[in-house]
Scaffold this motif. Structure first.
Motif, PDB file in Angstrom:
ATOM      1  N   PRO A  96       4.001  -5.928  -1.847  1.00  0.00           N
ATOM      2  CA  PRO A  96       3.656  -4.510  -1.748  1.00  0.00           C
ATOM      3  C   PRO A  96       4.867  -3.619  -1.473  1.00  0.00           C
ATOM      4  O   PRO A  96       4.969  -2.523  -2.029  1.00  0.00           O
ATOM      5  N   ALA A  97       5.782  -4.100  -0.622  1.00  0.00           N
ATOM      6  CA  ALA A  97       6.957  -3.294  -0.294  1.00  0.00           C
ATOM      7  C   ALA A  97       7.843  -3.097  -1.520  1.00  0.00           C
ATOM      8  O   ALA A  97       8.302  -1.980  -1.807  1.00  0.00           O
ATOM      9  N   LEU A  98       8.094  -4.165  -2.265  1.00  0.00           N
ATOM     10  CA  LEU A  98       8.941  -4.069  -3.459  1.00  0.00           C
ATOM     11  C   LEU A  98       8.298  -3.172  -4.516  1.00  0.00           C
ATOM     12  O   LEU A  98       8.968  -2.354  -5.151  1.00  0.00           O
ATOM     13  N   THR A  99       6.998  -3.326  -4.697  1.00  0.00           N
ATOM     14  CA  THR A  99       6.290  -2.495  -5.671  1.00  0.00           C
ATOM     15  C   THR A  99       6.308  -1.036  -5.251  1.00  0.00           C
ATOM     16  O   THR A  99       6.523  -0.131  -6.069  1.00  0.00           O
ATOM     17  N   TRP A 149      -3.926   2.148  -8.264  1.00  0.00           N
ATOM     18  CA  TRP A 149      -3.224   1.309  -9.242  1.00  0.00           C
ATOM     19  C   TRP A 149      -1.975   0.701  -8.609  1.00  0.00           C
ATOM     20  O   TRP A 149      -1.673  -0.475  -8.826  1.00  0.00           O
ATOM     21  N   TRP A 150      -1.252   1.472  -7.799  1.00  0.00           N
ATOM     22  CA  TRP A 150      -0.070   0.937  -7.117  1.00  0.00           C
ATOM     23  C   TRP A 150      -0.481  -0.116  -6.091  1.00  0.00           C
ATOM     24  O   TRP A 150       0.189  -1.142  -5.954  1.00  0.00           O
ATOM     25  N   ARG A 189      -0.611  -5.636  -4.828  1.00  0.00           N
ATOM     26  CA  ARG A 189      -1.485  -6.529  -4.068  1.00  0.00           C
ATOM     27  C   ARG A 189      -1.471  -6.211  -2.573  1.00  0.00           C
ATOM     28  O   ARG A 189      -1.511  -7.096  -1.731  1.00  0.00           O
ATOM     29  N   GLY A 190      -1.402  -4.920  -2.264  1.00  0.00           N
ATOM     30  CA  GLY A 190      -1.425  -4.536  -0.851  1.00  0.00           C
ATOM     31  C   GLY A 190      -1.313  -3.038  -0.661  1.00  0.00           C
ATOM     32  O   GLY A 190      -0.718  -2.330  -1.490  1.00  0.00           O
ATOM     33  N   VAL A 191      -1.865  -2.548   0.420  1.00  0.00           N
ATOM     34  CA  VAL A 191      -1.881  -1.117   0.707  1.00  0.00           C
ATOM     35  C   VAL A 191      -0.476  -0.564   0.959  1.00  0.00           C
ATOM     36  O   VAL A 191      -0.215   0.616   0.708  1.00  0.00           O
ATOM     37  N   LEU A 192       0.442  -1.398   1.429  1.00  0.00           N
ATOM     38  CA  LEU A 192       1.791  -0.913   1.705  1.00  0.00           C
ATOM     39  C   LEU A 192       2.425  -0.303   0.457  1.00  0.00           C
ATOM     40  O   LEU A 192       3.200   0.655   0.562  1.00  0.00           O
ATOM     41  N   ALA A 193       2.106  -0.817  -0.719  1.00  0.00           N
ATOM     42  CA  ALA A 193       2.658  -0.265  -1.957  1.00  0.00           C
ATOM     43  C   ALA A 193       2.237   1.184  -2.138  1.00  0.00           C
ATOM     44  O   ALA A 193       3.067   2.064  -2.415  1.00  0.00           O
TER      45      ALA A 193
END
Length: 235
Positions: free
Chosen positions: A71-74, A205-206, A211-215
């Motif tokens: 999620p962080a990278l995305t 979509w992000w 695959r996570g809310v952090l994105a």
């Protein structure tokens, strides 16, 4: 033999409780509490929503809170794209009116840090992403394995309604006023809520991609905090 219940009663109860929590939160934050309590209200409401999701049987994956790296990278990739868009808007004079917003005022550096890292991060972004890209989609039955429109659209619709009170001031944006200057406030409010709903789908979509809310948190924060900072610079 009885058929399996597709939507467990405890999830229905959790959904009702989540909507009530959100309604109370936005009313308190926008109409009752002093400015300093805005992020506190968002933080408390976020914790309550996560507890409701877990009590209803949602896993950490369902809530988008299981992992951090992807999620962080995305999210950072999304933030980079938004930075490019902001750069283009600054480079093109005709686009700068988008950031001329009467709601911004004239904050100094300390006030700007409070607005971005206090009010926006904890009072706006955290609760909105936890609620509308985490808990509510999880309760409606969204999964990371595949894109499912019904839970995403339901969450996006509620995200639009969530912006009912903030949308009342949308006409103070210079670009909005230039296009919709004579439009009744109620119509502008509905249009702003519809735009928020569409933005909710984009943010989900992000979340789905990462695959996570952090994105979606990173993308949302970059958009709001970056937009505010640009509005201060071009005022």
């Amino acid at each position: 033999m009885t058929e399996a219940v597709p939507f467990p009663p405890k999830r229905v109860l959790a959904l009702v409780a989540a909507v009530v929590t959100l309604a109370a939160s936005t009313t308190l934050a926008n109409r009752v509490l002093p400015g300093w309590a805005y992020p506190v209200c968002g933080l408390v409401a976020s914790v309550v929503l996560v507890l409701l999701g877990r009590a209803a049987g949602c896993s950490w994956r369902d809530l988008g809170l299981r992992s951090l790296r992807r999620p962080a990278l995305t999210g950072l990739a999304g933030a980079g794209l938004i930075a490019v868009v902001f750069g283009v808007a600054l480079a093109v004079p005709s686009l700068r009116t988008v950031y001329q917003d009467g709601r911004v005022g004239d904050p100094d550096l300390g006030q700007l840090l409070w607005l971005t890292c206090g009010r926006i991060l904890f009072g706006t972004v955290l609760i909105e992403e936890i609620a509308f890209r985490g808990v509510l989609p999880g309760l409606f039955g969204a999964t990371d394995e595949r894109w499912r429109w019904p839970p995403i659209l339901c969450s996006a619709a509620l995200f639009g309604l969530w912006h009912a009170l903030p949308a009342l001031a949308i006409g103070r944006n210079a670009a909005v006023h230039a296009v919709f200057g004579s439009t009744p406030v109620a119509v502008l409010q509905v249009l702003a809520m519809a735009a928020a709903g569409v933005a909710g789908i984009f943010l989900h979509w992000w979340r789905h991609l990462g695959r996570g809310v952090l994105a979606s948190v990173i993308v949302h924060f970059t958009t709001n905090a970056g937009g505010l900072t640009l509005a201060v610079l071009v005022r």
